[in-house]
Design a protein around this motif. Sequence first.
Motif, PDB file in Angstrom:
ATOM      1  N   LEU A  94       0.770  -1.108  -0.028  1.00 53.94           N
ATOM      2  CA  LEU A  94       0.052   0.077  -0.036  1.00 53.94           C
ATOM      3  C   LEU A  94       0.752   1.143  -0.015  1.00 53.94           C
ATOM      4  N   LEU A  95       1.895   1.260   0.463  1.00 58.43           N
ATOM      5  CA  LEU A  95       2.872   2.283   0.557  1.00 58.43           C
ATOM      6  C   LEU A  95       3.758   2.242  -0.834  1.00 58.43           C
ATOM      7  N   VAL A  96       4.258   1.431  -1.233  1.00 59.11           N
ATOM      8  CA  VAL A  96       4.971   1.258  -2.191  1.00 59.11           C
ATOM      9  C   VAL A  96       4.256   1.640  -3.705  1.00 59.11           C
ATOM     10  N   ILE A  97       2.999   1.583  -3.979  1.00 59.09           N
ATOM     11  CA  ILE A  97       2.367   1.965  -5.095  1.00 59.09           C
ATOM     12  C   ILE A  97       2.419   3.692  -5.007  1.00 59.09           C
ATOM     13  N   PRO A  98       2.049   4.295  -4.151  1.00 56.81           N
ATOM     14  CA  PRO A  98       2.010   5.812  -4.307  1.00 56.81           C
ATOM     15  C   PRO A  98       3.489   6.200  -4.325  1.00 56.81           C
ATOM     16  N   PHE A  99       4.302   5.638  -3.760  1.00 56.25           N
ATOM     17  CA  PHE A  99       5.766   6.071  -3.963  1.00 56.25           C
ATOM     18  C   PHE A  99       6.189   5.961  -5.018  1.00 56.25           C
ATOM     19  N   VAL A 100       6.184   4.924  -5.797  1.00 54.16           N
ATOM     20  CA  VAL A 100       6.497   4.581  -7.251  1.00 54.16           C
ATOM     21  C   VAL A 100       5.959   5.539  -8.033  1.00 54.16           C
ATOM     22  N   LEU A 101       4.570   5.825  -8.079  1.00 54.34           N
ATOM     23  CA  LEU A 101       3.813   6.815  -8.880  1.00 54.34           C
ATOM     24  C   LEU A 101       4.532   8.158  -8.844  1.00 54.34           C
ATOM     25  N   ILE A 102       4.748   8.643  -7.718  1.00 51.19           N
ATOM     26  CA  ILE A 102       5.275  10.067  -7.409  1.00 51.19           C
ATOM     27  C   ILE A 102       6.549  10.198  -7.896  1.00 51.19           C
ATOM     28  N   ASP A 135       9.482  13.276  -8.836  1.00 49.46           N
ATOM     29  CA  ASP A 135       9.338  14.146  -7.866  1.00 49.46           C
ATOM     30  C   ASP A 135       9.826  13.526  -6.517  1.00 49.46           C
ATOM     31  N   LEU A 136      11.119  13.266  -6.445  1.00 51.72           N
ATOM     32  CA  LEU A 136      11.540  12.171  -5.436  1.00 51.72           C
ATOM     33  C   LEU A 136      11.557  12.973  -3.980  1.00 51.72           C
ATOM     34  N   GLY A 137      11.308  14.076  -3.920  1.00 51.24           N
ATOM     35  CA  GLY A 137      11.341  14.810  -2.519  1.00 51.24           C
ATOM     36  C   GLY A 137      10.191  14.548  -1.921  1.00 51.24           C
ATOM     37  N   THR A 138       8.899  14.779  -2.683  1.00 50.93           N
ATOM     38  CA  THR A 138       7.370  14.428  -2.282  1.00 50.93           C
ATOM     39  C   THR A 138       7.438  12.892  -1.933  1.00 50.93           C
ATOM     40  N   VAL A 147      22.253   0.225  -7.880  1.00 47.69           N
ATOM     41  CA  VAL A 147      21.120   0.120  -8.776  1.00 47.69           C
ATOM     42  C   VAL A 147      20.178   1.211  -8.641  1.00 47.69           C
ATOM     43  N   VAL A 148      20.080   1.882  -7.511  1.00 51.08           N
ATOM     44  CA  VAL A 148      19.341   2.954  -7.403  1.00 51.08           C
ATOM     45  C   VAL A 148      19.996   4.306  -8.037  1.00 51.08           C
ATOM     46  N   TRP A 149      21.442   4.205  -7.822  1.00 55.97           N
ATOM     47  CA  TRP A 149      21.913   5.328  -8.697  1.00 55.97           C
ATOM     48  C   TRP A 149      21.957   5.413 -10.108  1.00 55.97           C
ATOM     49  N   SER A 150      21.787   4.041 -10.665  1.00 55.67           N
ATOM     50  CA  SER A 150      21.644   3.984 -12.095  1.00 55.67           C
ATOM     51  C   SER A 150      20.329   4.361 -12.454  1.00 55.67           C
ATOM     52  N   MET A 151      19.167   4.283 -11.695  1.00 55.70           N
ATOM     53  CA  MET A 151      17.889   4.504 -11.851  1.00 55.70           C
ATOM     54  C   MET A 151      17.534   6.315 -11.717  1.00 55.70           C
ATOM     55  N   LEU A 152      18.655   6.900 -11.192  1.00 55.13           N
ATOM     56  CA  LEU A 152      18.193   8.128 -10.854  1.00 55.13           C
ATOM     57  C   LEU A 152      18.417   9.200 -12.064  1.00 55.13           C
ATOM     58  N   HIS A 153      17.539  10.175 -12.252  1.00 59.97           N
ATOM     59  CA  HIS A 153      17.613  11.171 -13.396  1.00 59.97           C
ATOM     60  C   HIS A 153      19.070  11.812 -13.162  1.00 59.97           C
ATOM     61  N   ASP A 154      19.383  12.581 -14.305  1.00 66.34           N
ATOM     62  CA  ASP A 154      20.664  13.270 -14.283  1.00 66.34           C
ATOM     63  C   ASP A 154      20.742  14.414 -13.298  1.00 66.34           C
ATOM     64  N   TYR A 155      19.424  15.006 -13.150  1.00 66.94           N
ATOM     65  CA  TYR A 155      19.615  16.098 -12.220  1.00 66.94           C
ATOM     66  C   TYR A 155      19.376  15.608 -10.855  1.00 66.94           C
ATOM     67  N   GLN A 156      19.073  14.403 -10.565  1.00 67.43           N
ATOM     68  CA  GLN A 156      19.106  13.907  -9.222  1.00 67.43           C
ATOM     69  C   GLN A 156      20.512  13.541  -8.777  1.00 67.43           C
ATOM     70  N   ARG A 157      21.100  13.022  -9.879  1.00 75.48           N
ATOM     71  CA  ARG A 157      22.809  12.664  -9.544  1.00 75.48           C
ATOM     72  C   ARG A 157      23.340  13.754  -9.301  1.00 75.48           C
ATOM     73  N   GLY A 207      23.433  22.289   3.889  1.00 77.64           N
ATOM     74  CA  GLY A 207      24.394  21.479   2.899  1.00 77.64           C
ATOM     75  C   GLY A 207      24.816  20.207   3.506  1.00 77.64           C
ATOM     76  N   ILE A 208      23.842  19.643   4.300  1.00 80.11           N
ATOM     77  CA  ILE A 208      24.171  18.248   4.744  1.00 80.11           C
ATOM     78  C   ILE A 208      23.365  17.213   4.102  1.00 80.11           C
ATOM     79  N   LEU A 209      22.291  17.741   3.449  1.00 83.40           N
ATOM     80  CA  LEU A 209      21.476  16.931   2.415  1.00 83.40           C
ATOM     81  C   LEU A 209      21.182  17.226   1.317  1.00 83.40           C
ATOM     82  N   PRO A 210      20.823  16.618   0.318  1.00 85.60           N
ATOM     83  CA  PRO A 210      20.721  17.154  -1.103  1.00 85.60           C
ATOM     84  C   PRO A 210      19.380  18.090  -1.269  1.00 85.60           C
ATOM     85  N   VAL A 211      19.488  18.967  -2.374  1.00 86.55           N
ATOM     86  CA  VAL A 211      18.647  19.880  -2.408  1.00 86.55           C
ATOM     87  C   VAL A 211      17.348  19.201  -2.911  1.00 86.55           C
TER      88      VAL A 211
END
Length: 368
Positions: free
Chosen positions: A147-155, A160-163, A198-208, A327-331
């Motif tokens: 129930l948690l993963v479904i909205p997480f993946v859709l968002i 919108d990794l922040g939300t 694996v997660v790193w390879s799935m990130l968008h360029d701007y997220q990297r 500056g201790i967490l990503p923007v």
Amino acid sequence: MTEQRTVGSIIKKYLTVFDGPLLLILCMICMVSAFIMYSAGMDADGRFAAHMRNFMIAFFVMWIAASVPPQTLMRFAVPLYTIGIALLIAVAMFGIVKKGARRWVNIGVVIQPSEIMKIAVPLMLAWYFQKKESFIRWQDFVVAAVLLVIPFVLIAKQPDLGTATLVGAAGFYVIFLAGLSWKVLISLAIAGAASLPVVWSMLHDYQRHRVMTLIDPTTDPLGKGFHIIQSMIAIGSGGLTGKGWTKGTQTHLEFIPERTSDFLFAAYSEEFGLIGNVTLLLLYLLLIGRGLLIAANAPTLFSRLLAGSLTLIFFTYAFVNMGMVSGILPVVGVPLPFMSYGGTAFVTLGLGMGMLMSIQRHRKLVQT
């Protein structure tokens, strides 16, 4: 006298829906917010007035939510979650694209369904565990995770990794408070660490870029690293007591991007210094402490899980925003609770705070 007593009783009737300590803490945070928003937004026409309007809307939403009994909130859990998922699917299929992200949908009015899920997910999971209260099995945690993963993946796919992170944290808090084993948590942490490539390879360029900028913002000082560098300069230049209200040079020379929203804390730090920061942190700690106390004293599993999750969401908002600005967490696009400019965030936070007050108020009514 009769008329005065009648007016007084009417006012008291409307105010009794609020929890006194929470309301006092919120009012103090909002006063601080009004001061810094006036300063940071003085060059943006109408920003301060709009901020005050958002305050009033949030308090009205909070009053409505505080008036609704927790039993009624339970009835909204499944419909709200279902509608939220349907809207997220609609966004994926024919949503509105802005700045390269598909996060909005037009249903007569343009809305961002992911904001709904910040409340819908913990509400749904708290309802689910309440139904399983007599005997919670490991299979129930699996269902809750789905129930948690479904909205997480859709968002996350909007993207919108922040939300998505905030929604994921809100749901995780409910699952954890429901009794998730520490052994499972440690196993998940190990699995998460192992899956980082694996997660790193799935990130968008701007997220990297955001992650790399976090490690060393000076590699792109006029581009991706500009936000963090200017923010840290503003925080450091505030010193112990700050430069004074409306006297922040980084703020008013417009070196701080998004100084009224995501990076408002940098403007606040510059003008009020370390003493101001400690004061604001203390107010947030008092708010979180009061919320956890409400959760601990809640009479049902549903209200305990919901109150605990909502309180920890406020903690997550504050921690992520301050960490990002320092500056201790990503923007990421996470506002500072009841401080940063933004109508949708104010309504969501007001709704969550109202639910906390509802749980406390109706516990008292049950006891009396």
